[in-house]
Design a protein around this motif. Structure first.
Motif, mmCIF file in Angstrom:
data_model
loop_
_atom_site.group_PDB
_atom_site.id
_atom_site.type_symbol
_atom_site.label_atom_id
_atom_site.label_comp_id
_atom_site.label_asym_id
_atom_site.label_seq_id
_atom_site.Cartn_x
_atom_site.Cartn_y
_atom_site.Cartn_z
ATOM 1 N N SER A 11 0.821 -1.198 0.000
ATOM 2 C CA SER A 11 0.000 0.000 0.000
ATOM 3 C C SER A 11 0.863 1.259 0.000
ATOM 4 C CB SER A 11 -0.882 -0.058 1.243
ATOM 5 O OG SER A 11 -1.653 1.064 1.358
ATOM 6 N N LEU A 12 1.882 1.259 0.859
ATOM 7 C CA LEU A 12 2.797 2.408 0.946
ATOM 8 C C LEU A 12 3.582 2.580 -0.356
ATOM 9 C CD1 LEU A 12 3.372 4.403 3.264
ATOM 10 C CD2 LEU A 12 5.446 3.127 3.715
ATOM 11 N N LEU A 14 2.566 1.736 -3.300
ATOM 12 C CA LEU A 14 1.636 2.249 -4.305
ATOM 13 C C LEU A 14 1.488 3.768 -4.170
ATOM 14 C CD1 LEU A 14 -0.700 1.492 -6.456
ATOM 15 C CD2 LEU A 14 -2.182 1.950 -4.544
ATOM 16 N N ILE A 15 1.303 4.230 -2.926
ATOM 17 C CA ILE A 15 1.160 5.678 -2.688
ATOM 18 C C ILE A 15 2.402 6.410 -3.199
ATOM 19 C CG2 ILE A 15 0.961 7.475 -0.920
ATOM 20 C CD1 ILE A 15 -0.557 5.401 0.814
ATOM 21 N N ILE A 18 2.622 6.305 -7.122
ATOM 22 C CA ILE A 18 1.615 7.155 -7.781
ATOM 23 C C ILE A 18 1.995 8.632 -7.642
ATOM 24 C CG2 ILE A 18 -0.773 8.009 -7.584
ATOM 25 C CD1 ILE A 18 -0.815 5.412 -9.042
ATOM 26 N N ILE A 19 2.424 9.022 -6.444
ATOM 27 C CA ILE A 19 2.782 10.430 -6.220
ATOM 28 C C ILE A 19 4.001 10.809 -7.063
ATOM 29 C CG2 ILE A 19 3.649 12.078 -4.493
ATOM 30 C CD1 ILE A 19 1.695 10.780 -2.491
ATOM 31 N N GLU A 21 5.037 9.369 -9.844
ATOM 32 C CA GLU A 21 4.623 9.319 -11.255
ATOM 33 C C GLU A 21 3.855 10.596 -11.623
ATOM 34 O OE1 GLU A 21 5.103 6.867 -13.535
ATOM 35 O OE2 GLU A 21 3.774 7.653 -15.082
ATOM 36 N N ALA A 22 2.917 10.983 -10.755
ATOM 37 C CA ALA A 22 2.105 12.174 -11.021
ATOM 38 C C ALA A 22 2.968 13.425 -11.063
ATOM 39 C CB ALA A 22 1.039 12.316 -9.944
ATOM 40 N N LYS A 23 3.960 13.480 -10.169
ATOM 41 C CA LYS A 23 4.800 14.678 -10.111
ATOM 42 C C LYS A 23 5.797 14.756 -11.257
ATOM 43 C CE LYS A 23 4.562 16.269 -5.443
ATOM 44 N NZ LYS A 23 5.309 16.715 -4.272
#
Lengths: 194, 96
Positions: A11-12, A14-15, A18-19, A21-23
């Protein structure tokens, strides 16, 4: 991505992914590249024509459009930032680098041209080459990196080119090193909306 | 003492969507699809669940003549995410 439950460490992960990748996703329409590149092309070609027509005293006048272009670009992105809600570290880095680069080119071109003498164009082109090169590295685009390297090579080659042709070299470099990458960014930006 | 992880967030796709909204003030449907590689149907279902829980706001508009769905995280969603991460730390910490 499947819809499943997972462990806390997954879970950690993934967070974090994603962060990150988005940035790191860079979204821009290439305005700065196209606009600044075209202004640089027009002013350097203008200087070349003025030199050819023997208007030596006023030959640098076309470059006065460059600070104006910088101010227009600044306000364009300031307005855009108020409507685009994404925070992107790559966009911020490139914008900051563009400002530092623009200031250095303006200072060197307007106030230190006599000190630089024949080295002025190579110096400016070396700085110029960093823009597509850095963009290429950050957005992982080989074309940009290659163009940055080509401009860098042209910078050193220009030591062997007569000074009267330096403005012409600068105008060509503006097209291949700045406008062309801008068109590529603009094209991929449009594609993402199709 | 381990606290229960929010079941609504402890699901891969929903957590990905919320994580994305934590760094972007507003995100459209295509961006979510692009980053998560999930199917439109799956994303729609998870968005509905997050919306029903009050974690996100769904904004429907028109962009270049196409219908555009974008999402924003609510204060409740931010609080839920922060609590989730806090609770997660308890699970990750090595046992003493």
């Amino acid at each position: 991505m499947t819809h499943k439950e997972f462990t806390p460490s997954e879970s950690l992960n993934l967070i974090t992914n994603i962060i990150l990748e988005a940035k790191s996703r860079f979204k821009d329409n290439g305005f700065a590249f196209i606009f600044i590149g075209l202004c640089c092309f027009i002013s350097s070609l203008g200087q070349f024509i003025l030199l050819k027509l023997e208007y030596y005293q006023v030959s640098y006048y076309p470059y006065f459009i460059m600070p104006v272009a910088g101010v227009i670009t600044y306000f364009y992105y300031k307005k855009k930032r108020s409507t685009v809600k994404s925070k992107n570290i790559i966009g911020t880095l490139l914008a900051l680098f563009g400002v530092i680069l623009g200031l250095n080119l303006t200072i060197a071109g307007f106030f230190f041209w006599e000190k630089f003498d024949i080295a002025l164009l190579p110096f400016m082109l070396i700085l110029f080459s960093l823009w597509p090169f850095l963009t290429g590295v950050l957005i992982r685009n080989r074309l940009f990196t290659a163009l940055g390297l080509i401009v860098n090579i042209i910078a050193y080659c220009s030591f062997f080119i007569g000074m009267e042709y330096h403005p012409l070299v600068l105008s060509i470099v503006s097209l291949i090193g700045i406008v062309l990458p801008g068109i590529v960014i603009n094209y991929s930006h449009k594609e993402s909306y199709v | 003492m381990y606290k229960d992880l929010d079941p609504l967030l402890h699901s891969q796709l929903r957590l990905a969507i919320i994580s994305l909204l934590m760094v972007h003030e507003e995100v459209d449907f295509n961006q979510i699809k692009d980053i998560t590689n999930a199917t439109s149907g799956n994303i729609s279902v998870q968005i509905k669940k997050l919306q029903d829980a009050g974690y996100i706001d769904v904004i429907k508009s028109f962009k270049n003549n196409y219908q555009n769905t974008s999402l924003r995280i609510t204060n409740k969603g931010i609080k839920a995410f922060e609590d989730y991460v806090e609770n997660l730390k308890q699970y990750i910490k090595p046992a003493k």
